[in-house]
Scaffold this motif. Structure first.
Motif, PDB file in Angstrom:
ATOM      1  N   ARG A 547       0.829  -1.044  -0.285  1.00 48.37           N
ATOM      2  CA  ARG A 547      -0.003   0.129  -0.013  1.00 48.37           C
ATOM      3  C   ARG A 547       0.763   1.165  -0.130  1.00 48.37           C
ATOM      4  NH1 ARG A 547      -2.695  -1.087   4.003  1.00 48.37           N
ATOM      5  NH2 ARG A 547      -1.963   0.153   5.656  1.00 48.37           N
ATOM      6  N   PHE A 548       1.923   1.207   0.649  1.00 47.09           N
ATOM      7  CA  PHE A 548       2.672   2.550   0.873  1.00 47.09           C
ATOM      8  C   PHE A 548       3.585   2.681  -0.314  1.00 47.09           C
ATOM      9  CE2 PHE A 548       1.425   2.604   5.373  1.00 47.09           C
ATOM     10  CZ  PHE A 548       1.390   3.918   5.607  1.00 47.09           C
ATOM     11  N   ALA A 549       3.882   1.420  -0.951  1.00 46.12           N
ATOM     12  CA  ALA A 549       4.714   1.249  -2.263  1.00 46.12           C
ATOM     13  C   ALA A 549       4.074   2.224  -3.388  1.00 46.12           C
ATOM     14  CB  ALA A 549       5.184   0.201  -2.470  1.00 46.12           C
ATOM     15  N   ALA A 550       2.467   2.167  -3.251  1.00 45.13           N
ATOM     16  CA  ALA A 550       1.932   2.629  -4.224  1.00 45.13           C
ATOM     17  C   ALA A 550       1.499   4.079  -4.303  1.00 45.13           C
ATOM     18  CB  ALA A 550       0.612   1.651  -4.297  1.00 45.13           C
ATOM     19  N   ASP A 551       2.099   4.516  -3.204  1.00 44.77           N
ATOM     20  CA  ASP A 551       1.746   6.126  -2.810  1.00 44.77           C
ATOM     21  C   ASP A 551       3.022   6.767  -2.750  1.00 44.77           C
ATOM     22  OD1 ASP A 551       0.488   8.341  -2.295  1.00 44.77           O
ATOM     23  OD2 ASP A 551      -0.783   7.848  -0.589  1.00 44.77           O
ATOM     24  N   PRO A 552       3.959   7.347  -3.676  1.00 46.72           N
ATOM     25  CA  PRO A 552       4.932   7.893  -3.819  1.00 46.72           C
ATOM     26  C   PRO A 552       4.920   9.268  -3.162  1.00 46.72           C
ATOM     27  CG  PRO A 552       5.254   6.825  -5.751  1.00 46.72           C
ATOM     28  CD  PRO A 552       3.744   6.737  -4.980  1.00 46.72           C
ATOM     29  N   GLU A 553       3.888  10.104  -3.409  1.00 44.45           N
ATOM     30  CA  GLU A 553       3.562  11.320  -2.824  1.00 44.45           C
ATOM     31  C   GLU A 553       3.644  11.156  -1.314  1.00 44.45           C
ATOM     32  OE1 GLU A 553       3.587  15.249  -3.238  1.00 44.45           O
ATOM     33  OE2 GLU A 553       3.857  13.756  -4.764  1.00 44.45           O
ATOM     34  N   ARG A 554       2.953  10.183  -0.700  1.00 42.01           N
ATOM     35  CA  ARG A 554       2.924  10.032   0.585  1.00 42.01           C
ATOM     36  C   ARG A 554       4.139   9.861   1.202  1.00 42.01           C
ATOM     37  NH1 ARG A 554      -1.426   6.161   3.992  1.00 42.01           N
ATOM     38  NH2 ARG A 554      -1.143   6.676   5.888  1.00 42.01           N
ATOM     39  N   LEU A 555       4.965   8.914   0.636  1.00 42.24           N
ATOM     40  CA  LEU A 555       6.407   8.834   1.094  1.00 42.24           C
ATOM     41  C   LEU A 555       7.121   9.936   1.166  1.00 42.24           C
ATOM     42  CD1 LEU A 555       7.157   5.398  -0.900  1.00 42.24           C
ATOM     43  CD2 LEU A 555       6.730   5.554   1.583  1.00 42.24           C
ATOM     44  N   LYS A 556       6.944  10.745  -0.051  1.00 47.31           N
ATOM     45  CA  LYS A 556       7.651  11.793   0.096  1.00 47.31           C
ATOM     46  C   LYS A 556       7.279  12.820   1.128  1.00 47.31           C
ATOM     47  CE  LYS A 556       8.246  16.233  -2.671  1.00 47.31           C
ATOM     48  NZ  LYS A 556       7.852  17.087  -3.861  1.00 47.31           N
ATOM     49  N   ASN A 557       5.954  13.102   1.584  1.00 46.68           N
ATOM     50  CA  ASN A 557       5.545  14.059   2.593  1.00 46.68           C
ATOM     51  C   ASN A 557       5.891  13.515   4.076  1.00 46.68           C
ATOM     52  OD1 ASN A 557       4.404  15.591   0.683  1.00 46.68           O
ATOM     53  ND2 ASN A 557       2.283  14.550   0.875  1.00 46.68           N
ATOM     54  N   LEU A 558       5.791  12.085   3.940  1.00 48.33           N
ATOM     55  CA  LEU A 558       6.262  11.541   5.450  1.00 48.33           C
ATOM     56  C   LEU A 558       7.616  11.631   5.795  1.00 48.33           C
ATOM     57  CD1 LEU A 558       5.405   9.689   7.564  1.00 48.33           C
ATOM     58  CD2 LEU A 558       5.827   7.784   6.319  1.00 48.33           C
ATOM     59  N   ARG A 559       8.643  11.613   4.564  1.00 47.64           N
ATOM     60  CA  ARG A 559       9.946  11.528   4.608  1.00 47.64           C
ATOM     61  C   ARG A 559      10.555  12.967   5.030  1.00 47.64           C
ATOM     62  NH1 ARG A 559      13.462   7.352   1.661  1.00 47.64           N
ATOM     63  NH2 ARG A 559      15.589   7.895   1.913  1.00 47.64           N
ATOM     64  N   SER A 560       9.614  14.029   4.468  1.00 47.13           N
ATOM     65  CA  SER A 560      10.479  15.188   4.639  1.00 47.13           C
ATOM     66  C   SER A 560       9.839  15.778   5.981  1.00 47.13           C
ATOM     67  CB  SER A 560       9.661  16.273   3.584  1.00 47.13           C
ATOM     68  OG  SER A 560       8.149  16.075   4.013  1.00 47.13           O
ATOM     69  N   GLY A 561       8.848  15.139   6.806  1.00 53.94           N
ATOM     70  CA  GLY A 561       8.622  15.309   8.128  1.00 53.94           C
ATOM     71  C   GLY A 561       8.890  14.621   9.246  1.00 53.94           C
ATOM     72  N   ILE A 562       9.726  13.685   9.035  1.00 53.13           N
ATOM     73  CA  ILE A 562      10.074  12.561  10.007  1.00 53.13           C
ATOM     74  C   ILE A 562      10.934  13.137  11.223  1.00 53.13           C
ATOM     75  CG2 ILE A 562      12.110  11.413   8.839  1.00 53.13           C
ATOM     76  CD1 ILE A 562      10.205   8.957   9.366  1.00 53.13           C
ATOM     77  N   ARG A 563      11.942  14.006  10.718  1.00 51.39           N
ATOM     78  CA  ARG A 563      12.976  14.435  11.689  1.00 51.39           C
ATOM     79  C   ARG A 563      11.789  15.284  12.935  1.00 51.39           C
ATOM     80  NH1 ARG A 563      18.524  14.873  10.490  1.00 51.39           N
ATOM     81  NH2 ARG A 563      18.975  12.684   9.283  1.00 51.39           N
ATOM     82  N   ASP A 564      11.138  15.909  12.251  1.00 42.67           N
ATOM     83  CA  ASP A 564      10.565  16.732  13.361  1.00 42.67           C
ATOM     84  C   ASP A 564       9.565  15.824  14.121  1.00 42.67           C
ATOM     85  OD1 ASP A 564      11.016  19.173  12.292  1.00 42.67           O
ATOM     86  OD2 ASP A 564       9.292  19.251  10.897  1.00 42.67           O
ATOM     87  N   ARG A 565       9.171  14.475  13.474  1.00 45.61           N
ATOM     88  CA  ARG A 565       8.371  13.571  14.552  1.00 45.61           C
ATOM     89  C   ARG A 565       9.330  13.039  15.677  1.00 45.61           C
ATOM     90  NH1 ARG A 565       3.876  10.505  12.372  1.00 45.61           N
ATOM     91  NH2 ARG A 565       3.241  11.164  10.301  1.00 45.61           N
ATOM     92  N   TRP A 566      10.666  13.070  15.245  1.00 42.96           N
ATOM     93  CA  TRP A 566      11.752  12.592  16.355  1.00 42.96           C
ATOM     94  C   TRP A 566      11.929  13.582  17.515  1.00 42.96           C
ATOM     95  CZ3 TRP A 566      14.059   8.116  17.383  1.00 42.96           C
ATOM     96  CH2 TRP A 566      14.229   7.197  16.306  1.00 42.96           C
ATOM     97  N   LYS A 567      11.903  14.814  16.926  1.00 48.52           N
ATOM     98  CA  LYS A 567      11.943  15.820  17.931  1.00 48.52           C
ATOM     99  C   LYS A 567      10.551  16.032  18.739  1.00 48.52           C
ATOM    100  CE  LYS A 567      14.935  18.518  14.650  1.00 48.52           C
ATOM    101  NZ  LYS A 567      14.986  19.469  13.706  1.00 48.52           N
TER     102      LYS A 567
END
Length: 596
Positions: A547-567
């Motif tokens: 499911r996630f492999a079929a949604d590159p745009e979602r992967l892009k958005n998730l990836r760009s915000g993941i450091r903020d999730r850590w913080k």
């Protein structure tokens, strides 16, 4: 899990030298004996055996570099003495200079081809280098010349684990125990292996760990601690025992704790079983109030040091992992003893009072899976020390490559057949996708070919499979720029590798089970607000990845915000985490009945 090699029998000349130093060794210890032997060598500068023995005395004092120098000098005098080459291999291996140690053992075997211990130790080093086929050949030769070698049987078990053959490995470990029932290491190896065994449920794991406690810990006489009068306002004395105060996965979580302990309330002593200190060792040493190197100490000596330090709460960070000193806790060296961080299960020892974890890894209904009382930290059982390497989060590679790249970064024993079938199914369902499989064992070309053949036999083209051996840390982190989605292992989840991938913006699909080791991925993902990547069965695991492999745009958005999730998660907040841990220590101390 590495098994130390056995010593060779001593020559008559060396026995005479041992007599020479026996009295100074008894009265003044290794340092005094070293002085006596140096005086002897000054009068007998061509005595290679004396230099060989002097090297052993230096090693006993932790002076590995000096020991190696003496052995090299001895070899210039006696170049064809196989035993000196063998001992040089021992010292170089202790100093983690594997390539040089391999050369020393190889030369020893050229001089004495039937030296079983040299074959055994060389096989052990070759395995660490990922040369599994060569390692197997030498370990089998060790058993040819010494069929009852418990070390060779144990090391072959370790080799079989590296190949992913858990049942065969456990059979070897059990055989080693029949040869030497008082040797705890093979049993610890069994326990660590069973955490990866898909056929082992929590109840079976508990029984196996309890058996270790009965067979080994319960037979050790506890120390009667003197009652200590604590002064008003005196700091609580915390002791940490670990072989991983170094560049190791445990350091990514322990460093923040040592750095943030409240020194006005806690006195921190580290008992380091590190063979070869490195920059991380020095960093952590700077955080401790007291530092004790115990690698060169036997259990009696190490125990006496802990007792002298009058530790209130002694925390083991290794459990049943490599070079752990877990059985020191069987002696009851502190009023309160706990297990934390480095081992994903119970110790099996009644002498360990508490296991420190969180409510996701050890939910309340799982309390019966542990010998210890479970202390659940309020947020997560760990605090992450994000790599300070300056590698930014990159966009998902699917955007530039046009295809999804999955990755499995693991110790290969965790790559169970049930998981490999799931990965093959994912690749078949995600058209044109690729997978990177990276593990130390995969440096061995026969195993790497076996893995490639597994996928090609299921209709997946070879050019979609990238099999890699382990690398240094920076290339390993940079590799994550090429990964869209990480795939976790089951039933032994990754933890450090999962954190590294998520730190670099790579989402990881995990599978959740009932055992401690199978819930670590869920703990990480839940703390980052990403529980949607956690599956509870094999089909769901595949479906989430697809499911996630079929949604590159979602992967892009998730990836760009993941450091903020850590913080935002608090997983990077060493101060907050350590205060929670300290509150747990105070709770344990108050419940102990010792606290005033």
């Amino acid at each position: 899990m590495d098994c130390a090699g056995e010593q060779v029998s001593e020559s008559p000349e060396k026995l005479e030298l041992i007599k020479l130093i026996s009295e100074p060794l008894r009265t003044g210890g290794p340092a005094r004996a070293q002085q006596a032997l140096e005086s002897f060598i000054a009068k007998n500068p061509a005595n290679a055996k004396a230099m060989d023995l002097l090297a052993a005395l230096c090693q006993m004092q932790g002076k590995l570099d000096i020991a190696i120098q003496w052995l090299r000098r001895a070899i210039t005098i006696a170049p064809n003495d196989w035993e000196i080459h063998y001992n040089l291999g021992l010292m170089l291996a202790m100093a983690t200079r594997r390539h040089d140690a391999i050369a020393a053992y190889t030369r020893a075997l050229e001089l004495k081809p039937d030296a079983a211990n040299a074959h055994n130790n060389l096989g052990n080093l070759l395995q660490a280098e990922g040369r599994l086929s060569d390692a197997k050949r030498h370990l089998e030769q060790a058993l040819q010349f010494q069929p009852d070698s418990v070390h060779a049987h144990t090391n072959i078990g370790n080799l079989l684990l590296a190949l992913g053959r858990i049942d065969d490995a456990i059979a070897r470990f059990r055989h080693a125990l029949t040869l030497r029932p008082d040797y705890a290491m093979p049993h610890s190896n069994i326990l660590l292996a069973l955490n990866s065994h898909e056929g082992c449920d929590p109840a079976a794991l508990l029984r196996e760990h309890q058996e270790f406690g009965r067979q080994f810990a319960d037979r050790i006489q506890p120390i009667k601690l003197a009652k200590r009068i604590r002064m008003f306002g005196e700091r609580l004395r915390i002791g940490y025992i670990s072989a991983d105060f170094r560049s190791h996965s445990v350091a990514f979580f322990l460093d923040r704790i040592l750095e943030n302990h409240d020194r006005s309330r806690f006195l921190v002593t580290c008992y380091s079983n590190v063979v070869q200190p490195d920059a991380m060792t020095q960093r952590m040493r700077g955080h401790a109030d007291q530092w004790r190197d115990i690698f060169a100490l036997n259990d009696d000596e190490a125990a006496q040091q802990v007792v002298r330090d009058q530790i209130d709460i002694l925390v083991d960070l290794g459990g049943h992992t490599e070079k752990s000193r877990l059985l020191l806790l069987a002696r009851r060296l502190a009023p309160v003893q706990a297990s934390y961080l480095g081992y994903p299960n119970t110790t099996g020892m009644s002498q360990v009072d508490y296991l420190i974890t969180d409510s996701i890894v050890a939910p309340t209904h799982a309390a019966g899976s542990y010998v210890e009382k479970v202390i659940r930290l309020p947020e997560s059982f760990f605090c992450y020390f994000g790599p300070e390497i300056g590698v930014p989060v990159a966009p998902p590679p699917v955007l530039s490559k046009g295809h999804i790249t999955f990755a499995v970064l693991t110790n290969w024993v965790k790559a169970r057949p049930v998981m490999m079938e799931a990965w093959a199914t994912i690749l078949k369902r995600v058209e044109n996708s690729r997978i990177i499989l990276k593990a130390n064992s995969l440096r061995d070309e026969p195993l790497a070919n076996e893995v490639r053949n597994f996928f090609t036999s299921r209709g997946i083209a070879n050019d979609r499979i990238d099999v890699q051996g382990w690398t240094d840390f920076l290339p390993y982190v940079q590799l994550m720029e090429q990964i869209d989605i990480g795939l976790d292992t089951f039933p032994f989840n990754g933890h450090t590798t999962t954190c590294h991938q998520l730190w670099m913006g790579v989402p990881v699909v995990t599978r959740v089970g009932e055992t401690h080791a199978s819930r670590m991925g869920l703990s990480v993902l839940s703390s980052l607000g990403m529980p949607e990547f956690a599956a509870h069965n094999a089909d769901e695991y595949v479906d989430i990845a697809v499911r996630f492999a079929a949604d590159p745009e979602r992967l892009k958005n998730l990836r760009s915000g993941i450091r903020d999730r850590w913080k935002n998660s608090g997983l990077l907040d060493g101060l907050r985490f350590t205060r929670n841990l300290e509150r747990a220590y105070l709770q344990m101390w108050q419940q102990s009945g010792v606290a005033p």
